[in-house]
Design an enzyme around this catalytic site. Sequence first.
Site, PDB file in Angstrom:
ATOM      1  N   SER A  86       0.813  -1.216   0.000  1.00 26.03           N
ATOM      2  CA  SER A  86       0.000   0.000   0.000  1.00 26.03           C
ATOM      3  C   SER A  86       0.852   1.274   0.000  1.00 26.03           C
ATOM      4  O   SER A  86       0.309   2.367  -0.160  1.00 26.03           O
ATOM      5  CB  SER A  86      -0.937   0.016   1.207  1.00 26.03           C
ATOM      6  OG  SER A  86      -0.188   0.174   2.392  1.00 26.03           O
ATOM      7  N   LYS A  90      -5.914   4.845   8.182  1.00 24.34           N
ATOM      8  CA  LYS A  90      -4.763   5.586   7.681  1.00 24.34           C
ATOM      9  C   LYS A  90      -5.071   7.094   7.625  1.00 24.34           C
ATOM     10  O   LYS A  90      -4.278   7.925   8.070  1.00 24.34           O
ATOM     11  CB  LYS A  90      -4.388   5.083   6.281  1.00 24.34           C
ATOM     12  CG  LYS A  90      -3.725   3.706   6.320  1.00 24.34           C
ATOM     13  CD  LYS A  90      -3.529   3.166   4.919  1.00 24.34           C
ATOM     14  CE  LYS A  90      -2.799   1.826   4.973  1.00 24.34           C
ATOM     15  NZ  LYS A  90      -2.680   1.199   3.662  1.00 24.34           N
TER      16      LYS A  90
END
Lengths: 271, 810
Positions: free
Chosen positions: B652, B695
């Site tokens: 990611s 996040k």
Amino acid sequence: MATDRRRVEVKVRRVVVALDTASAPSEALEAAAGLARGLGAELVGLFVEDQRLLRFAELPFAQELGGATARAHPVNTADIERALKAHADRLRRLLSEAARSLDVPWTLAVARGQVVQAALEFAGIEDLLVMARARYLSVTVARPQAGQQFPSLRARTVAALFDGSPAAERALIVAHTLAQVAGCELAVIIPAAGPELFRARRIDAAEVLASRGGSAAAYVMVPGADPATVERAARAQRARVLLWPGGGREGAGKAVAALLADVSCPVVMIG
Amino acid sequence: MIEPLAADRLTHRCDPAVFRFATTAELGPLDDVIGQERAARAVDFGISIARDGYNLFVMGAPGSGKHTLVRRAISRRAERAERPSDWVYVNNFQTPHRPLALALPPGRGNALRRDMAKLVEELRGAIPAIFESDEYTARVEAIDAEFTERHERAFGALGAEAAEQKIALLRTPSGFSFAPVKDGEVMGPEEFAKLSEEEQARIESTIASLQGKLEKLVREVMRWRAERIERVKALNREMTLLAVGHLVDELKRGYQDLPKVVEYLEALQRDVLDHADDFRKQPEAPAALARLVQRDEPSLRRYEVNVLVDHSAPDGSPVVFADHPTYQNLTGRVDHIAQLGTLVTDFNLIKAGALHRANGGYLLIDATKLLNQPFAWEGLKRALTRKELRIESLAEMYSLVSTVSLEPEPIPLAAKVVLFGERYIYYLLQAYDPDFSKLFRVAADFSDDFDRSADTTETFARLVGTLASREQLLPLDRSAVARTVDFGSRYAGDGKKITARLQRITDLLTEADHVAREAGHAALSAEDIDRADAARRDRADRLRERVHEEILRGTLLIDTSGAKVGQVNGLSVLALGDYAFGGPTRITATTRLGEGQVIDIQREVELGGAIHSKGVLILSAFLAARYSGQRPHSLAASLVFEQTYSEVEGDSASLAELCALLSSLADAPIRQSLAVTGSINQLGEVQPIGGVNEKIEGFFDVCRARGLAGDQGVLIPAANIDHLMLRADVVAAAREGKFHVYAVSTVDQAIELLTGVPAGTPDVLGEGPQATINGRVAARLRDYSTVRRTWARPGARPGGPGRPRRLGGD
């Protein structure tokens, strides 16, 4: 034969049970111990070492055949004496157990000779003599009966020969005593030539028993008082002890021996 | 330039107004499990198909309703099914160490046990009575008399024969002897010596002859004794039969529809006839001693009935959940009793296992628990393969003990086994155990979540109400239900889904109930749900708080303002059990002349996982393909996650890493007020990632702590927009223009946002306009390529005429 029943007394100092190597000891010891207990007498075992065995053992070709193994082996006097001593020890143990279970005093005496003669000589006038039946081999297989009193006698029958004589009355009283102590049935064997005599003796016997507080008994008529006839009647009643009014001791040896040869249970001799 | 997402796209709030109830108390209970239609079909198929090997493996995450659905499906079917047989173990009179298993119609196992106990009780009275009867005594005495007479007659005859020859048969203490007689007295040695030698020889010969006959007679007596014993035994059997026969016949009539039971009763009768003495003995030992010697006494336990499985209750097929599936708990066991230093057992000590209890029905087992128990899995497979239940002692199987044990007759097995487990267990078993696919042919795969639609939301509301009711919680008002829907989506990590892990929902409601009751509320409200959720986060928040603190103190270097070349804020998620939080991580890149290598420092020091390494290789390939298609790719680059000291996994961050590289190559500073997450493919397209909400919130928390300047935000993959379920404070900041979320689809969109410089469109040579990022990157790589070619000429040496600086200066 009318008698004042209250005067009939049975005084017994010792109950002597006579045994030799051919005797079946268990039932005789049981009956003797029961009598000693019931009559408050001392229990005396008399082991008669058969003189014939000792004499025979001195023969050069003397041999013994094992009763269980059927094997023959030579024997001598020392062997026979050791075997007799061992037999006496075994009887002492049996006597001790029988006496202890009923809490009666006991002793064992040893004599030599032939069992009937030796017993008649040993027993006194105030002694009861119990003769074990003779047998060749034991048939029944012993079963443990730990702690049970009168394993052979209980729920069986005590038979008494009643011919109306004073000895027969005493025999009946003793039989009644044993039946009460051991919890047995009582059978009265009455020798009589006809019904009239049987009825009369039966009434006498019933009075004797009633004077001792007893009443229940079976009455059996037999045609004579010979050992074979009496033995058949006793067997039919499943008697385990036979009370025999023996009369005087003198000259009774052969008669007793003949009786013992026929009966299948111990015999109590009453003088 | 990409515009930030509108605030209403940052979350998928459920509007309480869609519900038409005041509280969930008004809603009816929900019996179905939501969103598991496929799994439900599989379960129905699995439990209805009656074929070998069609057992079920039900897989899915914990708390996804597997047990509820399966139990409900099985219950519906089990109620209609016929009850299976009772099973009992009885003694095998011929081979006692192999007890017999008898099947009886439901409820009749206990009846047989009671009947047998009654029979034994009756025999304990009847047999002694018959042996104490006058009839028995008379018959034994008759036998004894017969044999006594036979003895006496035989010995008497021999004695008479001896007497005729002047020999006496004497009884010695242990046997017999023959002695010569004279005048009625046994002859002594002196008298014998006086006889002539002929006479002596005759006597000895006569005695020897008689002795031979006596020997035969004694042997015959032995045979008679044996004969007598047999006669008494036969009498005993005859008398016992009088006591036993009619009782057993009566029992046999009651069980005539069960041939095996009748057969057993006949064997029992034969045994009683052979062991009548056992009923006549009365143990009299004191209680304490009796326990010690009990087993030495003739035991009537062998006539008892051990009811292994009783289905007398009218509840259809059994459904058994094996909570502690050890080998023995599954397959049964044979217990032992310590007695005078040894271990003994009998058929009464056979104990049923879960398979016995579930026979004819369903056995439910947790796969993890099963596999954690030594030998249990193998034992289960063996039973299913053999289709029979055989009780085998492990200790004996592995020779750990040497004691007498039993081999009970196996019982036919017809149970449906349902294993519950997570998916990885299913796939591991599929891969590594060849038996598994043969024995568990039906898989029911439970989804972790289900689609969020108007219908399912309404159904979910009923489910929430049912959970609250079942757990005796306060009902939920509309706002609380809506918030629970939001929570379900957030937990699923997808705004278009709701989690199917109902245990998590139940936990939230339970905790909210506690909050509400403390506050004196009559129903749960959204506020209660929020407080419970916040409290739960707070309880697990220690590590997140610590990381956050270190960033604010400057220990962990994270810039949230300014711009730097080759440095970007990546985003990562740390999952700790059931709790996950995100936060920024500084990623830096350096570039230089080289041979086309991008060095992933994480991988070099073995702190990078395989997927992370794959991401780096992909971006490396993207660089080479886009910018060096026609010339040697002469780049050497290094990438690193700064200040990380444990393994980095996942791809990611590959978009962030690529942007850092491009920044370095283009010498274009990256705005530190932004953070980036997303994975990249070889074509420069941005792919979705997991944990997007955590996040974003992680970076938001850092920015807010430092003060939201209005230019801060996060770049996420456009494919993750549906997954956004951000916290209310993040959404509020976005609405106020203080924080931004950008959804990007390509690396070019990302680098433009990060640098403020147009990305440009690379031409076919991989070169773009000098004013664009792509143009500047292409130019830099072209320079590297030129220098590299120069260095590659023969004679070129460092410091010599071939040095790049001098050549470049030309």
